[in-house]
Each structure stands twice: as structure tokens, then as C-alpha cells.
Design a protein around this motif. Structure first.
Motif, PDB file in Angstrom:
ATOM      1  N   LYS A  92       0.843  -7.934  -7.541  1.00 16.71           N
ATOM      2  CA  LYS A  92       0.875  -6.699  -7.781  1.00 16.71           C
ATOM      3  C   LYS A  92      -0.301  -6.787  -9.097  1.00 16.71           C
ATOM      4  O   LYS A  92      -1.102  -5.835  -8.725  1.00 16.71           O
ATOM      5  CB  LYS A  92       2.096  -6.065  -8.388  1.00 16.71           C
ATOM      6  CG  LYS A  92       1.733  -4.587  -8.843  1.00 16.71           C
ATOM      7  CD  LYS A  92       2.958  -3.800  -8.502  1.00 16.71           C
ATOM      8  CE  LYS A  92       2.612  -2.028  -8.637  1.00 16.71           C
ATOM      9  NZ  LYS A  92       3.530  -1.375  -9.042  1.00 16.71           N
TER      10      LYS A  92
ATOM     11  N   SER B 101       2.211   1.754  -3.417  1.00 19.88           N
ATOM     12  CA  SER B 101       1.323   2.244  -4.263  1.00 19.88           C
ATOM     13  C   SER B 101       1.199   3.937  -4.337  1.00 19.88           C
ATOM     14  O   SER B 101       1.225   4.403  -5.219  1.00 19.88           O
ATOM     15  CB  SER B 101       0.015   1.494  -3.798  1.00 19.88           C
ATOM     16  OG  SER B 101      -1.071   1.581  -5.269  1.00 19.88           O
TER      17      SER B 101
ATOM     18  N   GLU C 274      -9.419   7.417  -4.207  1.00 15.51           N
ATOM     19  CA  GLU C 274      -9.714   6.034  -5.104  1.00 15.51           C
ATOM     20  C   GLU C 274      -8.528   5.040  -4.663  1.00 15.51           C
ATOM     21  O   GLU C 274      -9.204   3.859  -4.548  1.00 15.51           O
ATOM     22  CB  GLU C 274      -9.171   6.287  -6.680  1.00 15.51           C
ATOM     23  CG  GLU C 274     -10.435   6.892  -7.303  1.00 15.51           C
ATOM     24  CD  GLU C 274      -9.984   7.464  -8.759  1.00 15.51           C
ATOM     25  OE1 GLU C 274      -8.971   6.858  -9.262  1.00 15.51           O
ATOM     26  OE2 GLU C 274     -10.593   8.389  -9.153  1.00 15.51           O
ATOM     27  N   VAL C 275      -7.573   5.027  -4.150  1.00 18.58           N
ATOM     28  CA  VAL C 275      -6.826   4.229  -3.745  1.00 18.58           C
ATOM     29  C   VAL C 275      -6.887   3.943  -2.114  1.00 18.58           C
ATOM     30  O   VAL C 275      -6.608   2.988  -1.623  1.00 18.58           O
ATOM     31  CB  VAL C 275      -5.278   4.340  -3.774  1.00 18.58           C
ATOM     32  CG1 VAL C 275      -4.849   4.256  -5.183  1.00 18.58           C
ATOM     33  CG2 VAL C 275      -4.458   5.608  -3.248  1.00 18.58           C
TER      34      VAL C 275
ATOM     35  N   ILE D 119      -5.401  -4.510  -2.805  1.00 22.38           N
ATOM     36  CA  ILE D 119      -4.158  -5.286  -2.167  1.00 22.38           C
ATOM     37  C   ILE D 119      -4.614  -6.130  -1.311  1.00 22.38           C
ATOM     38  O   ILE D 119      -4.227  -7.491  -1.082  1.00 22.38           O
ATOM     39  CB  ILE D 119      -3.256  -4.323  -1.647  1.00 22.38           C
ATOM     40  CG1 ILE D 119      -2.592  -3.232  -2.558  1.00 22.38           C
ATOM     41  CG2 ILE D 119      -2.292  -4.895  -0.499  1.00 22.38           C
ATOM     42  CD1 ILE D 119      -1.934  -2.057  -1.700  1.00 22.38           C
TER      43      ILE D 119
ATOM     44  N   PHE E 223       0.844  -1.082   0.069  1.00 18.56           N
ATOM     45  CA  PHE E 223       0.030  -0.035   0.028  1.00 18.56           C
ATOM     46  C   PHE E 223       1.000   1.216  -0.088  1.00 18.56           C
ATOM     47  O   PHE E 223       0.639   2.145  -0.813  1.00 18.56           O
ATOM     48  CB  PHE E 223      -1.037  -0.156   1.270  1.00 18.56           C
ATOM     49  CG  PHE E 223      -1.851   1.084   1.249  1.00 18.56           C
ATOM     50  CD1 PHE E 223      -2.441   1.409   0.242  1.00 18.56           C
ATOM     51  CD2 PHE E 223      -2.038   1.562   2.387  1.00 18.56           C
ATOM     52  CE1 PHE E 223      -3.644   2.457   0.200  1.00 18.56           C
ATOM     53  CE2 PHE E 223      -2.834   2.912   2.667  1.00 18.56           C
ATOM     54  CZ  PHE E 223      -3.727   3.218   1.446  1.00 18.56           C
TER      55      PHE E 223
ATOM     56  N   TYR F 212      -3.018   2.714  -9.890  1.00 17.45           N
ATOM     57  CA  TYR F 212      -2.085   2.135  -8.659  1.00 17.45           C
ATOM     58  C   TYR F 212      -3.210   1.206  -7.874  1.00 17.45           C
ATOM     59  O   TYR F 212      -4.240   1.614  -7.710  1.00 17.45           O
ATOM     60  CB  TYR F 212      -1.852   3.356  -7.806  1.00 17.45           C
ATOM     61  CG  TYR F 212      -0.949   4.212  -8.555  1.00 17.45           C
ATOM     62  CD1 TYR F 212       0.465   3.853  -8.603  1.00 17.45           C
ATOM     63  CD2 TYR F 212      -1.348   5.295  -9.299  1.00 17.45           C
ATOM     64  CE1 TYR F 212       1.444   4.644  -9.455  1.00 17.45           C
ATOM     65  CE2 TYR F 212      -0.328   6.253 -10.082  1.00 17.45           C
ATOM     66  CZ  TYR F 212       1.113   5.641 -10.121  1.00 17.45           C
ATOM     67  OH  TYR F 212       2.090   6.478 -10.750  1.00 17.45           O
ATOM     68  N   PRO F 213      -2.500   0.182  -7.097  1.00 20.63           N
ATOM     69  CA  PRO F 213      -3.333  -0.635  -6.625  1.00 20.63           C
ATOM     70  C   PRO F 213      -4.077  -0.077  -5.459  1.00 20.63           C
ATOM     71  O   PRO F 213      -3.281   0.820  -4.620  1.00 20.63           O
ATOM     72  CB  PRO F 213      -2.312  -1.681  -5.931  1.00 20.63           C
ATOM     73  CG  PRO F 213      -1.307  -1.759  -7.086  1.00 20.63           C
ATOM     74  CD  PRO F 213      -1.128  -0.298  -7.500  1.00 20.63           C
ATOM     75  N   SER F 214      -5.261  -0.168  -5.055  1.00 17.21           N
ATOM     76  CA  SER F 214      -6.230   0.462  -3.766  1.00 17.21           C
ATOM     77  C   SER F 214      -5.749  -0.563  -2.893  1.00 17.21           C
ATOM     78  O   SER F 214      -5.553  -1.490  -2.780  1.00 17.21           O
ATOM     79  CB  SER F 214      -7.216   0.737  -4.231  1.00 17.21           C
ATOM     80  OG  SER F 214      -7.943  -0.595  -4.170  1.00 17.21           O
ATOM     81  N   PHE F 215      -5.978  -0.091  -1.585  1.00 10.70           N
ATOM     82  CA  PHE F 215      -5.946  -0.817  -0.382  1.00 10.70           C
ATOM     83  C   PHE F 215      -6.799  -1.986  -0.513  1.00 10.70           C
ATOM     84  O   PHE F 215      -6.559  -3.269   0.019  1.00 10.70           O
ATOM     85  CB  PHE F 215      -6.184   0.129   0.815  1.00 10.70           C
ATOM     86  CG  PHE F 215      -5.906  -0.610   2.396  1.00 10.70           C
ATOM     87  CD1 PHE F 215      -4.748  -0.861   2.957  1.00 10.70           C
ATOM     88  CD2 PHE F 215      -7.114  -1.086   2.963  1.00 10.70           C
ATOM     89  CE1 PHE F 215      -4.838  -1.476   3.915  1.00 10.70           C
ATOM     90  CE2 PHE F 215      -6.983  -1.616   4.206  1.00 10.70           C
ATOM     91  CZ  PHE F 215      -5.687  -1.958   4.660  1.00 10.70           C
ATOM     92  N   LYS F 216      -8.123  -1.617  -0.891  1.00  8.94           N
ATOM     93  CA  LYS F 216      -9.038  -2.791  -1.019  1.00  8.94           C
ATOM     94  C   LYS F 216      -8.460  -3.738  -2.040  1.00  8.94           C
ATOM     95  O   LYS F 216      -8.744  -5.148  -1.844  1.00  8.94           O
ATOM     96  CB  LYS F 216     -10.382  -2.066  -1.591  1.00  8.94           C
ATOM     97  CG  LYS F 216     -11.637  -2.683  -1.351  1.00  8.94           C
ATOM     98  CD  LYS F 216     -12.671  -2.089  -1.625  1.00  8.94           C
ATOM     99  CE  LYS F 216     -13.930  -2.352  -1.332  1.00  8.94           C
ATOM    100  NZ  LYS F 216     -14.995  -1.633  -1.613  1.00  8.94           N
TER     101      LYS F 216
ATOM    102  N   ARG G 126      -7.785  11.220  -6.325  1.00  8.95           N
ATOM    103  CA  ARG G 126      -6.926   9.902  -6.706  1.00  8.95           C
ATOM    104  C   ARG G 126      -6.629   9.364  -5.396  1.00  8.95           C
ATOM    105  O   ARG G 126      -6.501   8.078  -5.450  1.00  8.95           O
ATOM    106  CB  ARG G 126      -5.674  10.659  -7.353  1.00  8.95           C
ATOM    107  CG  ARG G 126      -6.197  11.232  -9.063  1.00  8.95           C
ATOM    108  CD  ARG G 126      -4.921  11.227  -9.756  1.00  8.95           C
ATOM    109  NE  ARG G 126      -4.321  10.104 -10.026  1.00  8.95           N
ATOM    110  CZ  ARG G 126      -3.009   9.809 -10.259  1.00  8.95           C
ATOM    111  NH1 ARG G 126      -2.365  11.081 -10.588  1.00  8.95           N
ATOM    112  NH2 ARG G 126      -2.397   8.990 -10.700  1.00  8.95           N
TER     113      ARG G 126
END
Lengths: 322, 261
Positions: free
Chosen positions: B74, A15, A49-50, B194, A12, B188-192, A46
Motif C-alpha cells: 500500500k 482505494s 486522479e486515481v 498500484i 484498486f 488514495y493509491p491510483s491504478f497507476k 478526484r
């Protein structure tokens, strides 16, 4: 107790590093300081979103219900990259302050909050752009209207007077929200300190004086090594306080110890960074100044160093040392 | 509802120093940080976009050593549904032909594949031939170097960009596509994402599981052999021109000397 971050927490952080490294945050922060919010709000969305804004929001309010460790991981990255905006108010404090449907908006990145919390947060951060404004008055939560804009040490932290109005709700135990915000501040300070160290090391490797790079001089090496040591020692306190928040423990003591150590380390990183950079660090063109100001401002918000030291002292006197 | 397989490869970080093993001239994987190849992030992104537009399923396929699981994670955390990891010591040093055979065999284990998406070339080997070889082995049309992909029912259209220019290709599904850097910006990978990736199935297979003959893969069975390798010589200091009013002329003379102008 396990202090090492899990593979998922590291992923995380990676990312967020990827996203923020490509976002030219320094320019976003400068425009935010000038009252131009659009690039900052775009970055806010943004990051939402992550998942950054949803971490502390419970699942029944469309959040992720993640722990304080995840919050620290995210805020360390926000601090490292100098992201502007009322992040602590919105993503760390508010979700623990009330359980309301407006948290769904926080999780989605649509709602920005600004808090006033006497005496620790006397002025409201980014109250002009925030749509949820709450003054915490003991256990009462009051709406407030933004008054006069105030000048602060960090231009990208736009402060306003808060004029409290009606009580809209009450929070029987606002301590958790406060500690979560103080810890998020500590994490940002840790991140900002790491950025200052990284840039200072880069610069010391690049800048040539007397026929060699300045990083080869022992006096410069020692300065930077001292900063690295302080940051390295502050890190476990910050992550440890997050574990205490999640798993229980003497939360006020651990959060305050983390805040004191992180702020001291970041402040040393700022002073040393300026010294290592020399005159270039003073210029408005160089981004160093953005982080110098941020560290100074964060050190004084969500409790002063004196307040946090006193909380540690109280805990020690009460004999809660384990 | 396209069923998509994305080929991903773990490569040494482009920003780190890459080395070859002194003994057998294969890639020294231990010498550098390993990452999911950037072009593969774009391939995964494209697959996810197609999936989001019309549902379907995205399977990630990776041939590589055990630690390639990080690259697979990933891709899964970006949003792919499941993964196949072919990991076998005997694959060490395989050439592109052997690699393509193994990939083709692994794709054969996914039912009803409509689309195979790859990067146009990996940033380590830079052969750029695996997608074409794979299409040949699978008997599917190949649409390589795509900078834009449109899936429409049972056909796929691609804008193919090479140094020669732009060509517009169309083929019936199933097909093999390779994408270039211009295709998209990967998410980009989100926390969810991941957290969800932890629970997604990863099937690990050996060469024997795939029914590929071990005599067809590995360094000893490669069609070409590296006899010798030397590190790139360090960059020499440039030629310095002091401007005494005639700097421009001197630069021009230098460029003429190099036959550049």
C-alpha cells in the motif's frame, strides 16, 4: 479462465472505497440533481486522479489501456456509492468509439462526454455539463446540441433532448463501445444492488419491533437472503463478460446476460430494501430513495431488459453455447 | 534531494475487535483484519510531499510478519520508491527497545539517510516511544508530534503539538520526525501507482542479516513482561433519567455525584 480478482484489482477497489466513503456522495448527488455541478465535478476530478477516467483510454492517448475487468471493478464501486455524472458515456463508451486526441482530456478528467445512441439511449445524460456531445447514428458519429431538459425517474441523471447536427467522424464497429457501456451499466447495477443489500442488512440489525430487531424474524432474513443470492449469482456473469471483452468470446451474449442478471438482482434489492426499511425508505431525507431511483433508471438505459434478453436468445438459437 | 525513510507498521484494523493471545499475551494478529496503520499513511504522504517538492527517494521500512507485505504494498502504491521488510520469527513479542534497535540497524543499510519519518504512535501498541528511542540510537535529533513539517536545505522545521501546547522546533538533517493525525490527508493509491508498486524492489531481511544479536529481541528478552491480561469489561447499561419536569436537576445531580461539575 480466472474469475477471481487480482490483488491489484482488489487494491484498486479498496482505494475507490476509501475515497468515496469519505466523500459524502449522497449530498453530491442531491446537489447534482439540483443542477449544482461543482461538488460532482470535484469528485469527478478526484476519481480521475486515481485513474478511473483513464482506464479504457489507450496508452497512446495518455490513458492506462487497462482491461474491461478493471473497468468493471471501478464501475461497481461507482454504482455502490451512487456517484452522479455521465460516467458510462465518458469512461466506458467514448474511448472505444473513436481514437481521437480528445481522449487525453477524458483520461485527465477534464472532458465529460454525453452520448445519444438510438434506440438504446434516446436521451442525452448530463448534456448540459458535458463538453463532448456525440449522437451515434449507425456508423456515423454526429455532434448534437442539447435541447429541452426532460424529467426522469432518477433526478441525479439529468436528461436532455439531443438535436443531431453534422457528421464529425465514423466508427466502423461501434459494437465494442456499446457492449462496454452496457457492461459498465451492469457493474453499476451490481454495485447499487450491493449497497441496497448492505444498508438493508444494517437497518434490519438496528430496527426493533415487537421487542427484537427485525433481522431476527425469519421472514425478513429470507427476503435479504434472496437478494444476497441473486447478487452473488449476477457477480460472476458481470466479471465473466469483462473477461470475454478482454480475451474474446461471445461478447454480446455475455454482456447481455450480465446486464439482465445484474439489473434483475439490483431491482430485487431495491424492492426488498424499500420493504425492509419500511416508511423511512420513502422519505426524501433518507438516502435509500437515491439508489431506488438509480436502479430503475439504469435498468432502462444502454438497452432495455427485453433487448438484452433477445440478444441472449439470438445467441442461444445460433448455437453458440459452449 | 532528501533521502527519506518512512517507518510503517501493519496493525489490526481499528474498527475490528482486537485480542491478545491467551498463552503469551502478545497481539493476536489472526483475529482481526490487518491494515497499514492510518498514521503511517500520513507519514508516507508527508514523505511523498517532501520528495515531490525537491525530488529525493522514499524508502519504506517495515518490521513485521510475512503478511505485512500488504501494508508495504500500500505504501509503495501511494508512491514510495522501495521497501525494506524485516521479517523474523524471533522478533515475536519484542518490546519497544528491541524494536527500535532492529529499526535502527535496518536504517543503517540505507545510504545517506536525511530524514526518518514515523507516525507518533501505532494504533495497536500505543507506546509512542519508538521514534524517540530510534533518534537516540541513531544519534539524530528528534522532532516528535509534528503537525507541520518544512524541509529547507539542510534543516527541518516542525510545529510540535502536544497537550501542553505548540512548540516550534528546528534541527539540522539528518533527523527523526514523528507526525500526528493533523499533518495531512493521505492520498488514495491510483491504478497507476498500484500497478507500478508490483515492480518496486522489496528487500526482505532477517535479524541475522542486520547483525542484531538474537538474544536482544523477542518476548523472552523484553524488558517488561505481561503477567496477566483480561478483556475490557462490557459497557454497563447507563442510568436512565425520566424527565418529569426536573430532568435537568437530576442530570446535574448525577454529574455532581461523579465529581464532574
Amino acid at each position: 479462465m480466472r474469475f477471481a480478482l487480482s490483488a491489484e484489482q482488489r487494491q484498486f477497489a479498496e482505494s475507490l472505497t476509501g475515497l468515496l466513503s469519505a466523500a459524502d456522495v449522497a449530498t453530491v448527488a442531491r446537489r447534482w440533481a439540483g443542477g449544482e455541478h461543482e461538488p460532482g465535478l470535484k469528485l469527478w476530478r478526484r476519481l480521475a486522479e486515481v485513474g478511473v477516467t483513464a482506464l479504457a483510454v489507450p496508452e497512446h492517448r495518455d490513458g492506462l489501456g487497462a482491461g474491461a475487468v478493471e473497468l468493471v471493478v471501478a464501475f461497481e464501486r461507482l454504482g455502490y456509492h451512487g456517484v452522479p455524472g455521465p460516467w458510462t458515456d465518458t469512461a466506458a463508451a467514448l474511448p472505444a468509439l473513436l481514437d481521437d486526441e480528445l481522449l487525453a482530456g477524458v483520461a485527465a478528467g477534464e472532458t465529460l462526454a454525453s452520448l445519444r445512441w438510438d434506440p438504446h439511449v434516446p436521451h442525452a445524460l448530463d448534456a448540459d455539463v458535458a463538453d463532448t456531445r456525440i449522437a451515434v447514428d449507425g456508423t456515423d458519429l454526429r455532434v448534437f446540441t442539447p435541447g429541452r431538459s426532460l424529467s426522469g425517474v432518477d433526478g441525479s441523471r439529468r436528461l436532455f433532448e439531443a438535436v443531431p447536427g453534422d457528421v464529425i467522424a465514423s466508427c466502423p464497429d461501434p459494437g465494442r463501445a456499446f457492449d462496454q457501456a452496457a457492461l459498465a451499466t451492469a457493474a453499476q447495477l451490481l454495485g447499487a444492488g450491493r449497497w441496497l443489500l448492505d444498508r438493508s442488512v444494517d437497518y434490519a440489525r438496528q430496527r426493533v419491533q415487537y421487542g427484537r430487531t427485525i433481522g431476527e424474524f425469519q421472514a425478513v432474513k429470507h427476503l435479504l437472503a434472496d437478494v444476497a443470492t441473486r447478487l452473488e449469482l449476477a457477480g460472476p456473469l458481470v466479471y465473466g463478460a469483462a473477461v470475454a471483452l478482454d480475451a474474446g468470446g461471445d461478447v454480446p451474449r455475455d454482456v447481455s446476460a450480465a446486464r439482465v442478471a445484474a439489473a434483475d438482482a439490483a431491482y430485487l434489492a431495491a424492492r426488498t430494501g424499500l420493504q425492509v426499511h419500511g416508511a423511512i425508505g420513502y422519505t426524501a431525507e433518507h438516502p435509500l430513495g437515491l439508489w431506488l431511483a438509480k436502479v430503475r433508471a439504469l435498468t432502462g438505459t444502454w438497452g432495455t431488459q427485453a433487448f438484452h434478453r433477445s440478444r441472449v436468445l439470438t445467441a442461444l438459437r445460433a448455437g453458440s453455447v459452449r | 534531494m532528501p533521502n527519506i525513510v518512512v517507518l510503517v507498521k501493519q496493525v489490526p484494523d481499528t474498527y475490528s475487535e482486537r485480542k491478545l493471545n491467551e498463552s503469551d499475551h502478545t497481539l493476536d494478529r489472526e483475529s482481526a483484519d490487518a491494515v497499514l496503520d492510518e498514521i503511517n499513511e500520513r507519514a508516507v504522504e508527508e514523505a511523498l510531499k517532501i520528495k515531490e517538492a525537491s525530488e529525493g527517494e522514499v524508502t519504506v521500512l517495515c518490521v513485521g510478519p510475512d503478511r505485512a507485505t500488504d501494508a508495504i504494498r500500500k505504501a509503495l502504491s501511494m508512491g514510495a520508491d522501495k521497501a525494506i521488510h524485516v521479517s523474523d520469527e524471533s522478533l515475536h513479542g519484542s518490546d519497544m527497545v528491541a524494536t527500535a534497535k532492529v529499526i535502527a540497524a535496518a536504517i543503517g543499510r540505507v545510504e545517506g539517510v536525511d530524514l526518518v519519518i514515523a507516525g507518533n504512535e501505532a494504533s495497536d501498541g500505543r507506546g509512542g516511544a519508538v521514534p524517540a528511542m530510534l533518534a537516540e540510537l541513531l544519534g539524530m535529533p528528534q522532532l516528535t508530534h509534528a503537525r507541520q513539517v518544512t524541509v529547507d536545505g539542510s534543516t527541518v522545521q516542525v510545529d510540535r503539538e502536544t497537550e501542553e501546547g505548540l512548540t516550534h522546533l528546528e534541527a539540522g538533517l539528518p533527523a527523526v520526525i514523528s507526525v500526528t493525525e493533523k499533518i495531512n490527508e493521505p492520498r488514495y493509491p491510483s491504478f497507476k501507482g498500484i500497478m507500478a508498486a508490483k515492480k518496486k524492489p522489496v528487500e526482505t531481511l532477517t535479524v541475522a542479516d542486520l547483525g542484531v544479536d538474537a538474544g536482544e529481541v523477542g518476548l523472552a528478552n523484553a524488558w517488561s513482561t505481561v503477567l496477566e491480561a483480561a478483556p475490557k469489561p462490557p459497557r454497563t447499561a447507563g442510568q436512565r433519567v425520566d424527565d418529569e419536569g426536573d430532568g435537568g436537576t437530576k442530570i446535574a445531580e448525577y454529574l455532581v455525584g461523579q465529581k464532574l461539575i
